[in-house]
Design an enzyme around this catalytic site. Structure first.
Site, mmCIF file in Angstrom:
data_model
loop_
_atom_site.group_PDB
_atom_site.id
_atom_site.type_symbol
_atom_site.label_atom_id
_atom_site.label_comp_id
_atom_site.label_asym_id
_atom_site.label_seq_id
_atom_site.Cartn_x
_atom_site.Cartn_y
_atom_site.Cartn_z
ATOM 1 N N GLY A 447 70.127 31.505 57.328
ATOM 2 C CA GLY A 447 70.004 32.843 57.682
ATOM 3 C C GLY A 447 70.794 33.945 56.928
ATOM 4 O O GLY A 447 69.962 34.838 56.425
ATOM 5 N N HIS A 709 82.241 26.956 53.792
ATOM 6 C CA HIS A 709 83.393 27.278 54.422
ATOM 7 C C HIS A 709 84.479 27.194 53.342
ATOM 8 O O HIS A 709 85.541 27.682 53.352
ATOM 9 C CB HIS A 709 83.941 26.597 55.574
ATOM 10 C CG HIS A 709 83.084 26.515 56.499
ATOM 11 N ND1 HIS A 709 82.636 27.718 57.414
ATOM 12 C CD2 HIS A 709 82.184 25.750 57.229
ATOM 13 C CE1 HIS A 709 81.767 27.590 58.190
ATOM 14 N NE2 HIS A 709 81.551 26.323 58.233
#
EC number: 2.1.1.14
Length: 772
Positions: A447, A709
């Site tokens: 997204g 991450h």
């Protein structure tokens, strides 16, 4: 000690305090260090100043015993890994060369070396770095951090209590190291670990610690007899040490259950228990085991996880009952105050009356001190505080913000059919494939795209009046154009608009929904230097107007490929907010779901054929005790289906989850009835794909092949290896190719390289599939 003398001895304490500083100074300094703008001595000096400021603030507020060692540059579980010398083999050289750089390499990884896995700290929004342990792990004590920080507090003239992750919880939080047998259980290393803890305790005693707190929150979860035996043995052995501080074992987040009698009988000097929410049953359980005669009880009666003011009278009643159950009763929050923002005094945009309903870390500290004073000196000593508490609670209960008749009537009218798609998946999927025309192994992202300095500057310029809304929206359109263009050139199949207009995936929606409040400075740590501002869900929820439709339709106008509509699901809207505590969570979730349902229907009406409703928090909000799972999952999955079930069969519903272990909720994932689910999987080497396969999950899935991450760029070969592992569990016709999570926190260079590798991987495997 009598109840009267126990009351007179009552002290105020906390288990931990927010680390970041009033203006997130720690975050800025650490990120400056990573970029080479801040030196290691400068970073250490700033960190020491922040610790000292926190301790002074606590002491000035009336806290009698401050915590030491709760501060961390990144994560307190990683600090424990360093303390016990459990450095993974791949990181040892870096740690030996430079301890600070090696520490951050374990947390973030480097281009050459992968970081430790990250997952949720129990059912909170904080993330810890998972220890990696194997049969060959050798523990060695390094108490430098713990002793140094204790010495700093003592030098200020304060009574300080070092705080450590307990040895049994540490092992239960760990996972088998790479190369360890799949069935290896880190708990079998307890005999090796306890001497290291004994050495650390001896060091802290020598440094002046009278008490040391050992946190064992793993025992608020269901535990086996073997795990309970390990707890008993650990504290029997640590309690038998001769040259040690007094031991305070702490639990929090839920009821202690079968571990309570174990710890009540252990040769320790104190026990800290949570008495809020579901953990309120600890009171009856404590009485049932005969209390803690001769021991200290630290009573967590102020909720350390939510931001509503304390019912002081109710807490005093609980404390009064506890007085007869321990030799000494002290007052604290239910857990570390790490999980709440710093100070309501920094908020300028919340109405003063509403602000009086709220308590952040500084206000909770004041509540703790007030309760300790009331316990020690009697209620006459706090009559003003009690009166203010009653008035503020009555104001909240009677406010029109908290009750909207129209919202409540709509929620009460919901039927089972409202939460059910019009056709089963087997029929929907054929319609969707015909409508979308996607290739095998379709590629997409989750997204968000990088939130560049330019995007943040545009948002700040709008907020500060340097540009008007038209100028701001022009910049957002330009960013969307760039994101769409990049995705088309890269060859992604289902596109996203990149979410440049969104500050946060929950806050963005909260700011547009009636019933939510936003803060200016309500930052809490999510992981490392990632801080979020959870909105406050204060009242009944409704949607005044569409929230995402115009940006999604604008992006779709730029391409022939499908652009996903992107929404945050109702469970995550609750989980990543501070939620009202005056009605059941399921009732609140239904209100949020109905507001989001309207948005989903509007997106479909505007021509959006793929709509993603993210629920990364579904697993993390799972209650810690299995007995509570069924009721939670019933309302949580219903809320998702209520959000998504109003669309046509050929509209494809996606969902996304991350940061968690999924094995125990695969049935709930199935019950969502989403057409496609994407999941975090790169760091766990596709474990979730096998969990889905074992369950017989029948729909499409995209286990992530790119760990977002870490700044590290995975090679196409690495992504291909993960994808091949995924193909062993999920058939090619149902497998999607995507990153683990959104790309908001990444930079454009690694994003471009990683997504190009991702698309190349998908094309390579498509070729292999067609050749076979």
């Amino acid at each position: 000690m009598t109840a009267k003398s126990a009351a007179a001895a009552a002290r105020a304490t906390v288990y931990g305090y927010p680390r970041q500083g009033p203006n997130r100074e720690l975050k800025k300094a650490i990120e400056g260090y990573w970029k080479g703008r801040v030196s290691a001595p400068e970073l250490r000096s700033l960190a020491a100043d922040l610790r000292a400021a926190n301790w002074r603030r606590l002491a000035d507020a009336g806290i009698d015993e401050v915590p030491a060692g709760d501060f961390s540059y990144y994560d307190h579980v990683l600090d424990t890994t360093v303390m016990v010398g459990a450095i993974p083999e791949r990181h040892r050289a870096a740690v030996a060369a430079d301890a600070l750089d090696g520490y951050f390499a374990m947390a973030r990884g480097t281009q050459e070396v992968a970081p430790l896995e990250m997952t949720k700290w129990f059912d909170t929004n904080y993330h810890y770095l998972v220890p990696e342990l194997g049969p060959d792990t050798v523990f060695t004590a390094d108490s430098t951090k713990q002793v140094t920080e204790l010495a700093e507090a003592v030098a200020l003239g304060l009574t300080a209590r070092p705080v450590l992750v307990g040895p049994v919880t540490y092992l239960l939080l760990a996972k088998p190291a790479p190369g360890a047998p799949a069935d290896f259980e880190p708990l079998t290393l307890l005999d090796r670990l306890l001497p290291v803890y004994a050495e650390v305790l001896t060091d802290l005693r020598a440094a002046g610690a009278e008490w040391v707190q050992l946190d064992e929150p793993a025992f608020v979860q269901d535990r086996t007899p073997a795990e309970l035996n390990a707890l008993e043995r650990a504290y029997r052995e640590l309690g038998a040490l001769t040259d040690r501080p007094k031991l305070l074992v702490a639990s929090y987040f839920d009821r202690l259950g079968d571990a309570l009698p174990v710890l009540a009988k252990a040769p320790i000097e104190g026990l800290a228990l949570d008495f809020t929410d579901a953990a309120a049953t600890n009171l009856d359980a404590l009485a049932a085991v005969g209390g803690l005669p001769g021991k200290r009880l630290v009573a967590g009666v102020v909720n350390g996880r939510n931001i509503w003011i304390n019912d002081l009278q109710k807490s005093l009643s609980t404390l009064g009952t506890l007085l007869g159950l321990a030799d000494r009763v002290d007052v604290s929050a239910s857990c570390s105050l790490l999980h709440v923002p710093l100070d309501t005094g920094a908020e300028r945009d919340i109405e003063p009356q509403i602000l009086r309903w709220l308590a952040f870390a500084r206000q909770k500290t004041a509540e703790i001190v007030t309760l300790a004073k009331g316990l020690a000196q009697g209620t006459d000593a706090i009559t003003g505080e009690l009166a203010a508490s009653r008035a503020d609670m009555a104001s909240r209960a009677g406010s029109p913000i908290t009750r909207n008749p129209a919202v409540r009537a709509r929620a009460e009218a919901v039927t089972d059919d409202d939460a059910r798609r019009s056709q089963p998946y087997a029929e929907r999927t054929a319609a969707q494939r015909a409508h979308l025309g996607l290739p095998p192994l379709p590629t997409t992202t989750i997204g968000s795209f990088p939130q560049t300095g330019e995007i943040r500057a545009a948002r700040a310029d709008l907020r500060d009046g340097r540009i008007d809304i038209a100028g701001y929206e022009e910049r957002i359109r330009a960013e969307i154009q760039e994101v769409i263009s990049f995705q088309e050139k890269t060859g992604l199949d289902v596109l996203v608009h990149g979410e440049p207009e969104r500050n946060d995936m929950v806050q963005y929606f909260a700011e547009q929904l009636t019933g939510y409040l936003a803060t200016q400075h309500g930052w809490v740590q999510s992981y490392g230097t990632r801080y979020v501002r959870p909105p406050i869900l204060a009242g009944d929820i409704s949607r005044p107007e569409p929230m995402t439709v115009r940006w999604t339709t604008y992006a779709q106008s730029l391409t022939e490929k499908p652009v996903k509509g992107m929404l945050t699901g109702p469970v995550t809207m609750l989980a990543w907010s501070f939620v009202r505590d005056d009605q059941p969570l399921g009732d609140t979730a239904r209100q949020v779901a109905l507001a989001l349902r309207d948005e989903v229907n509007d997106l479909e009406a505007a021509g959006t054929s793929v709509i993603q409703v993210d629920e990364p928090a579904l697993r993390e909000t799972l209650p810690l005790r299995a007995a509570d799972h069924t009721a939670y999952l019933a309302w949580a999955t219903e809320a998702f289906r209520l959000t998504t079930s109003g669309v046509r069969p050929d509209t494809q519903i996606h969902t996304h989850m991350c940061y968690a272990e999924f094995g125990d909720i695969v049935q709930a994932i199935d019950d969502l009835d989403a057409d496609v689910i994407s999941l975090e999987a790169a760091r766990s080497h596709m474990q979730v794909a096998h969990e889905l396969a074992t369950h017989g999950y029948p729909r499409e899935a995209g286990p992530g092949v790119y760990d977002i991450h870490s700044p590290r760029v995975p090679s196409a070969e690495e992504a291909a290896a993960l994808l091949r592992t995924g193909l062993k569990a999920i058939p090619a016709e149902r497998l999607w190719v995507n990153p683990d999570c959104g790309l908001k926190t990444r930079g454009w260079p690694e994003t471009r390289a990683s997504l190009e590798n991702l698309v190349a991987t998908a094309r390579t495997l498509r070729g292999e599939l067609s050749a076979s």
